[in-house]
Structures are given as C-alpha cells and as structure tokens.
Design an enzyme around this catalytic site. Structure first.
Site, short mmCIF file in Angstrom:
data_model
loop_
_atom_site.label_atom_id
_atom_site.label_comp_id
_atom_site.label_asym_id
_atom_site.label_seq_id
_atom_site.Cartn_x
_atom_site.Cartn_y
_atom_site.Cartn_z
N ASP A 226 0.74 -1.09 0.09
CA ASP A 226 -0.06 -0.14 -0.08
C ASP A 226 0.73 1.26 0.04
OD1 ASP A 226 -2.27 1.39 0.13
OD2 ASP A 226 -3.03 1.21 2.07
N ASN B 11 1.37 3.30 -3.04
CA ASN B 11 2.01 4.02 -4.29
C ASN B 11 1.60 5.15 -4.57
OD1 ASN B 11 2.96 1.24 -4.15
ND2 ASN B 11 1.59 0.38 -5.91
N THR C 180 -10.40 -7.25 -5.66
CA THR C 180 -11.52 -7.33 -6.43
C THR C 180 -12.43 -5.75 -6.31
OG1 THR C 180 -12.76 -8.48 -4.37
CG2 THR C 180 -12.10 -9.66 -6.24
N ASN D 134 -10.56 -3.01 -6.38
CA ASN D 134 -9.71 -1.99 -7.17
C ASN D 134 -10.21 -1.86 -8.49
OD1 ASN D 134 -6.65 -3.16 -5.94
ND2 ASN D 134 -7.52 -1.57 -5.27
N TRP D 135 -11.50 -2.56 -8.77
CA TRP D 135 -11.93 -2.03 -10.22
C TRP D 135 -12.75 -0.58 -9.99
CZ3 TRP D 135 -10.79 -4.80 -14.30
CH2 TRP D 135 -10.49 -6.25 -14.34
N SER E 51 -8.38 -5.63 4.56
CA SER E 51 -8.85 -5.20 3.28
C SER E 51 -9.20 -6.43 2.37
CB SER E 51 -7.76 -4.12 2.39
OG SER E 51 -7.79 -3.02 2.99
#
Ligand code: FPP
Length: 238
Positions: A22, A24, A68, A70-71, A194
């Site tokens: 985590d 970025n 799932t 992150n879409w 998460s």
C-alpha cells in the site's frame, strides 16, 4: 535504522510472508508524479524483495497486487496496472525462472484483459517446476470471494450427505499447497486487512509498517521478520 539482518535468527524464518503493498499513490503524490509512477516504482521493489526472501529461506511470498475492489479505480489507472504487469513478466520472467521462483496466481483471471491473462498463465506454466520459492500474485483477488469459490469448487465434487470441513475449504483455496501464512505485512501506515487472505491469516502475525510501498526495501523486510521473531505465537493455547 538498526541492522536488523544481523539480529534475525535463521532458525525461525517465516515460511510464507503475505504483503499488502500500500501507498503507491501517496508516494507519487509526494513527488508530484502521476499515480501510475507510484505503481511502476512499486513493481521495481519486488525483485530485491524476492532476492532477500530467498536468501533468508522464505518459501512463499504472496503479494496483493489488485483486489476485487480495485475495479472502482479510474479506468486509466487500472489499464496502467495491467500494462505494468505485462511489462514485469516480459522483462523479468527469464530471471525469475533462473532463480528457481515458481509463479502462482490467486484470484480470478476472468475479467482481466486477454493479453494480461495469457502472460500470467504463461508465467505460471513456465515456472511450474521451480522449487526454491513461490511468488504468489493475488490479482483480482478478494478473501471472501476466495472462500465462496473454494466452497463452490468443493460442492462440485461433494458426495451426497458429505459435510463441509475446514480442511476441505482449505484444500480448495487458491493458496492450497502453500505453507500457512506466518507473517502479514501492510505498508503505508494503514492498519486494515482489506479482504486479503482472510481465511489464511487466522493465526498470522500482523506487522503494519509506516513506509510507503515504493520505499520498501530488504532492510524493511528484515525489520518485519525481527518483529515477527520477537512475538510469542500461542495459537489460542497458553
Ligand atoms: C495500493 O497502493 C497498491 C495497489 C492497489 C497496486 C499494487 C500494485 C503494485 C505495487 C504494482 C503491481 C505490479 C506488479 C508487476 C506486481 P495505492 O495505490 O492504494 O496507494 P495510496 O493508498 O497511497 O493511494
């Protein structure tokens, strides 16, 4: 920072380390760069991480590369991540093969662009006989979805009247065959799971590190392992 590498006992190295990579986006923002640059730098951290993991004798590393959820991110960022994955395997697969690393994949490849899907399948196939360590990419991965998938896979083979058990669920998880997750690391200072490997981490030691993922290096891995070794694991006993 202390030289944690010298403080680590070689007798109690975690077999399987899972990492929530985590920070970025925040790393890029701090440097006034586009978010994709943060992911790019984040991908570059993986190779030195695997080198030090292998040197220590860690048997498996699971990386949360795309959840799932992150879409929900902008299309441009999602595409940049797929391109980055493709680039990663195009440029690194030979080296990965040479180092004895077996690539695995956890999650559903169905929704990924076909080119990315093929590159990942090829990396898994090309490295399937490697034995030194496993690098498990969790892509389009969700812990709850994994459990549902495991139960459905088991249902397909179920004999009438046969009950479900923990070990039957376990055998049908994406991570089946990998050692239990001993240590989970999350970077960037957030203290959340998460939806990552929620079945597997029932007794895992958790380390939350205040370092953005692109800044994560071997010295941070050593620090996390040192922390892990200084905890007492009781698994519910006394
Ligand atoms: C979380 O940081 C990171 C991700 C959702 C993606 C992780 C992907 C990589 C490190 C690169 C993947 C590429 C390969 C080749 C594995 P964030 O974007 O949520 O950061 P923020 O919370 O600071 O915005």
């Amino acid at each position: 920072m202390k030289n944690y590498k010298d403080l680590i006992s070689r007798n109690r190295i975690p077999r399987h380390v899972a990492i929530i990579m985590d920070g970025n986006g925040r790393w890029a923002k701090k440097k006034s760069l586009p978010r994709a640059e943060g992911h790019k730098r984040g991908a570059e951290v993986i190779e030195p991480l695997m080198d030090s993991a292998i040197e220590l004798g860690i048997k498996a590393v699971s990386l949360y590369a795309f959840s799932t959820e992150n879409w929900l991110r902008p299309q441009t960022e999602i595409f940049a991540l797929w391109r980055l994955l493709e680039y990663f395997f195009k440029t690194r697969l030979e080296k990965i093969k040479g180092r004895g690393i077996k690539i695995r994949h956890s999650g559903s490849l169905d929704k990924l662009p076909s080119g990315t899907r093929e590159i990942i399948k090829n990396a898994v196939e090309e490295t399937k006989n490697n034995k030194k360590a496993v690098l498990n990419f969790c892509l389009n991965y969700g812990g709850r979805q994994e459990i549902v998938h495991a139960v459905n896979s088991w249902l397909e083979k179920r004999k009438p009247g046969e009950p479900i058990t923990a070990s039957k669920i376990e055998k049908n998880l994406y991570t089946s065959g990998l050692p239990g997750v001993d240590l989970l690391i999350r970077t960037s200072g957030e203290s959340r799971i998460s939806n990552f490997l929620i079945w597997q981490i029932a007794y895992t030691e958790l380390v939350f590190l205040d370092v953005l993922w692109p800044d994560f290096g071997p010295s941070h891995l050593y620090r996390c392992i040192y922390e892990y070794q200084n905890r007492e694991r009781r698994y519910g006993g006394i």
